[in-house]
Scaffold this active site. Structure first.
Site, PDB file in Angstrom:
ATOM      1  N   HIS A  23      84.225 -50.930 -47.009  1.00  0.00           N
ATOM      2  CA  HIS A  23      83.474 -52.122 -46.593  1.00  0.00           C
ATOM      3  C   HIS A  23      82.880 -51.791 -45.231  1.00  0.00           C
ATOM      4  O   HIS A  23      83.462 -51.004 -44.471  1.00  0.00           O
ATOM      5  CB  HIS A  23      84.390 -53.336 -46.465  1.00  0.00           C
ATOM      6  CG  HIS A  23      85.077 -53.717 -47.739  1.00  0.00           C
ATOM      7  ND1 HIS A  23      84.428 -54.308 -48.793  1.00  0.00           N
ATOM      8  CD2 HIS A  23      86.371 -53.565 -48.143  1.00  0.00           C
ATOM      9  CE1 HIS A  23      85.282 -54.527 -49.782  1.00  0.00           C
ATOM     10  NE2 HIS A  23      86.473 -54.073 -49.425  1.00  0.00           N
TER      11      HIS A  23
ATOM     12  N   ASP B 226      92.802 -45.288 -53.319  1.00  0.00           N
ATOM     13  CA  ASP B 226      92.275 -46.661 -53.366  1.00  0.00           C
ATOM     14  C   ASP B 226      91.127 -46.794 -52.345  1.00  0.00           C
ATOM     15  O   ASP B 226      91.006 -47.812 -51.647  1.00  0.00           O
ATOM     16  CB  ASP B 226      93.359 -47.712 -53.091  1.00  0.00           C
ATOM     17  CG  ASP B 226      92.914 -49.113 -53.506  1.00  0.00           C
ATOM     18  OD1 ASP B 226      91.849 -49.232 -54.139  1.00  0.00           O
ATOM     19  OD2 ASP B 226      93.630 -50.075 -53.181  1.00  0.00           O
TER      20      ASP B 226
ATOM     21  N   ASN C 146      85.236 -52.708 -60.426  1.00  0.00           N
ATOM     22  CA  ASN C 146      84.796 -53.947 -59.761  1.00  0.00           C
ATOM     23  C   ASN C 146      83.501 -53.748 -58.983  1.00  0.00           C
ATOM     24  O   ASN C 146      83.416 -53.970 -57.786  1.00  0.00           O
ATOM     25  CB  ASN C 146      85.906 -54.520 -58.859  1.00  0.00           C
ATOM     26  CG  ASN C 146      86.404 -53.547 -57.814  1.00  0.00           C
ATOM     27  OD1 ASN C 146      86.243 -52.337 -57.950  1.00  0.00           O
ATOM     28  ND2 ASN C 146      86.995 -54.052 -56.753  1.00  0.00           N
TER      29      ASN C 146
ATOM     30  N   HIS D 269      86.819 -46.716 -55.291  1.00  0.00           N
ATOM     31  CA  HIS D 269      85.816 -47.761 -55.546  1.00  0.00           C
ATOM     32  C   HIS D 269      84.504 -47.277 -54.919  1.00  0.00           C
ATOM     33  O   HIS D 269      84.350 -47.343 -53.704  1.00  0.00           O
ATOM     34  CB  HIS D 269      86.232 -49.072 -54.888  1.00  0.00           C
ATOM     35  CG  HIS D 269      87.527 -49.641 -55.397  1.00  0.00           C
ATOM     36  ND1 HIS D 269      87.587 -50.641 -56.338  1.00  0.00           N
ATOM     37  CD2 HIS D 269      88.826 -49.349 -55.104  1.00  0.00           C
ATOM     38  CE1 HIS D 269      88.856 -50.952 -56.599  1.00  0.00           C
ATOM     39  NE2 HIS D 269      89.635 -50.176 -55.850  1.00  0.00           N
TER      40      HIS D 269
ATOM     41  N   HIS E  84      96.499 -52.949 -61.039  1.00  0.00           N
ATOM     42  CA  HIS E  84      96.676 -53.593 -59.735  1.00  0.00           C
ATOM     43  C   HIS E  84      97.742 -54.642 -59.990  1.00  0.00           C
ATOM     44  O   HIS E  84      97.473 -55.672 -60.621  1.00  0.00           O
ATOM     45  CB  HIS E  84      95.378 -54.222 -59.215  1.00  0.00           C
ATOM     46  CG  HIS E  84      95.556 -54.857 -57.871  1.00  0.00           C
ATOM     47  ND1 HIS E  84      95.035 -54.330 -56.721  1.00  0.00           N
ATOM     48  CD2 HIS E  84      96.258 -55.955 -57.487  1.00  0.00           C
ATOM     49  CE1 HIS E  84      95.388 -55.075 -55.683  1.00  0.00           C
ATOM     50  NE2 HIS E  84      96.149 -56.077 -56.137  1.00  0.00           N
TER      51      HIS E  84
HETATM   52  O1  DOR Z   1      92.151 -53.995 -50.718  1.00  0.00           O
HETATM   53  C1  DOR Z   1      91.619 -53.822 -51.811  1.00  0.00           C
HETATM   54  N1  DOR Z   1      90.305 -53.552 -51.927  1.00  0.00           N
HETATM   55  N2  DOR Z   1      92.366 -53.896 -52.904  1.00  0.00           N
HETATM   56  C2  DOR Z   1      91.822 -53.883 -54.137  1.00  0.00           C
HETATM   57  O2  DOR Z   1      92.548 -53.975 -55.101  1.00  0.00           O
HETATM   58  C3  DOR Z   1      90.364 -53.808 -54.321  1.00  0.00           C
HETATM   59  C4  DOR Z   1      89.742 -53.157 -53.164  1.00  0.00           C
HETATM   60  C5  DOR Z   1      88.237 -53.287 -53.114  1.00  0.00           C
HETATM   61  O3  DOR Z   1      87.603 -53.088 -54.151  1.00  0.00           O
HETATM   62  O4  DOR Z   1      87.707 -53.573 -52.050  1.00  0.00           O
HETATM   63 ZN    ZN Z   2      94.200 -52.512 -56.447  1.00  0.00          ZN
HETATM   64 ZN    ZN Z   3      91.670 -50.296 -55.918  1.00  0.00          ZN
END
Ligand code: DOR
Ligand code: ZN
Ligand code: ZN
Length: 418
Positions: free
Chosen positions: A305, A301, A95, A63, A179
């Site tokens: 953040h 993954d 996303n 991401h 997911h």
């Molecule tokens: O913990 C997660 N963070 N799981 C996800 O499926 C999305 C991801 C995010 O985009 O922060």
């Molecule tokens: Zn996911």
């Molecule tokens: Zn993910």
């Protein structure tokens, strides 16, 4: 005139899974010769001296937050973290703000990537309310990786509606990645931890049952010829469902291979992630499934953040951990520790994800393929420190943990990038 652009001399390579020493010659961005001793001259000679020359890792699940959330990461910083860690291809998830749900949003990301990406990058497009027609127009775009389906709600607002999924799978001959936490199980468990849940209840609010139900839904849809892939396996019971369904592929994330709820609780929200970090028996089952090939691929993954966001109260703090800096070193540490063979590690990091994505030009050190590779010293180690990280979020769940060393050098299409 030299005959080659680049020759790696006396490199340790895997040839059909066997440990071999060879010279590897590169010309025009491709591997053109692998022989015990390549005759001829080159512009650049790299003396490998006992170090492994490995195919660049392919991380099919990241991401990068670009556009819209670039205070956490962007395409430049995320792909920098990738190449520093030996990852030469990444697949970005939809996303973002705006989400990737159409040809226009896909092309906007691809245009940005052409300007700033440090490695090759592809993009998943989300299956949303009713965008099957939009996704159909993305097929054939070089940057299109496939369709992302959210069976349960997680970071971002994307959730695939019932009925749409079945129609999409029939209509679109592409890779679908899931997911797979089932939304109905998540909703049922919402109140389980009382009115003031904290991080100790995260894996109860999102129990293994949600992942198992999700995996069952996908298994029920699977037919020969489909390309269905389950993201981030987290539970032993989920593995059992998938073992009974030939043709499904799956991945595991390093944080699920390394941590348990015992680590997650003291880490506070830092290890708050969806699906959650579970218990020791789950971690052990995931490690052995990776070792025996039941789980094909490792994927991060990578979900950055900021520390400020993570230090908010449990219910507000976002889920996700960064992983691009550490994917290759954490997986190769499992080799150094004797949990994983070198052949399985390389397959899971590079060969299998390239195959799942349909990228036939990479994932192996082999003549004719892209010269995407890294050099790795098998006796090196790296104790992870904040200052070493390239991800913009600036932290790692692996801080102060001793991993295998990072690559000594990384090449993409024969050009040195790290
Ligand atoms: O913990 C997660 N963070 N799981 C996800 O499926 C999305 C991801 C995010 O985009 O922060
Ligand atoms: Zn996911
Ligand atoms: Zn993910």
């Amino acid at each position: 005139m030299p005959n080659f652009d680049l020759v790696f001399r006396e490199a340790r390579i895997l040839e059909n899974g066997a440990d071999t020493t060879a010279d590897v010659a590169v010309q025009g961005g491709r591997i053109v010769a692998i022989r015990p001793c390549v005759a001829g001259t080159s512009r650049i000679d790299v003396a490998c001296a006992g170090r492994w020359l490995l195919p660049g890792a392919v991380d099919m699940h990241v991401h990068l937050r670009d556009p819209g959330l670039t205070h956490k990461e962007d395409i430049a910083s995320g792909t920098k973290a990738a190449v520093m860690g030996g990852v030469t291809t990444v697949c970005d998830m939809p996303n973002t703000l705006p989400p990737t749900i159409s040809l226009a949003t896909l092309r906007a990301k691809a245009d940005r990537a052409r300007e700033v990406a440090q490695c090759d990058i592809r993009f998943f497009v989300a299956l949303g309310k009713d965008n099957i027609g939009d996704i159909a127009t993305c097929i054939g775009e070089p940057s299109f990786a496939g369709v992302k389906v959210f069976l349960g709600a997680t970071t971002g607002e994307l959730l695939t509606e019932t009925g749409i999924l079945e129609r999409a799978i029939d209509a679109l001959p592409v890779l679908f990645v899931f997911h797979a936490e089932d939304e109905s199980v998540l909703l049922r468990n919402r109140g389980i931890a009382g009115p003031t849940p904290d991080v100790t209840s995260h894996h109860k609010i999102r129990p293994a049952q949600a992942a198992v139900e999700g995996a069952r839904r996908i298994a029920a849809l699977a037919r020969p010829g489909m390309r269905l892939h389950v993201c981030h396996l987290s539970a032993a019971d989920e593995l059992r469902v998938l073992e009974e369904t030939p043709g499904l592929t799956c991945e595991v994330a390093p944080h699920h291979l390394w941590f348990t709820a015992d680590d997650a609780v003291p880490a506070g929200n830092l290890l708050k992630v969806n699906p959650p970090i579970r218990v020791e028996s789950d971690r052990t089952a995931l490690r052995s499934a990776l070792a025996d090939g039941a789980i094909a691929a490792v994927a991060t993954d990578h979900a950055p953040h900021t520390l400020a966001e993570k230090s908010q109260p449990y219910l507000i703090a976002p889920s996700g951990v960064p992983g691009l800096d550490t994917m290759v070193p954490s997986t190769l540490m499992l080799v150094q520790q004797g949990c994983l063979s070198m052949a399985r590690a390389v397959d899971a990091l590079s060969t299998a994800p390239a195959r799942i994505l349909g990228l036939a030009d990479r994932g192996l050190i082999a003549e004719g393929l892209r010269a995407d590779m890294y050099l790795w010293n098998p006796s090196s180690t790296w104790t992870v420190k904040k200052k070493d990280l390239a991800t913009r979020c600036g932290w790692s769940p692996f801080e102060n943990i001793k991993l295998a060393g990072r690559p000594d050098g990384v090449w993409i299409l024969g050009r040195r990038v790290a």
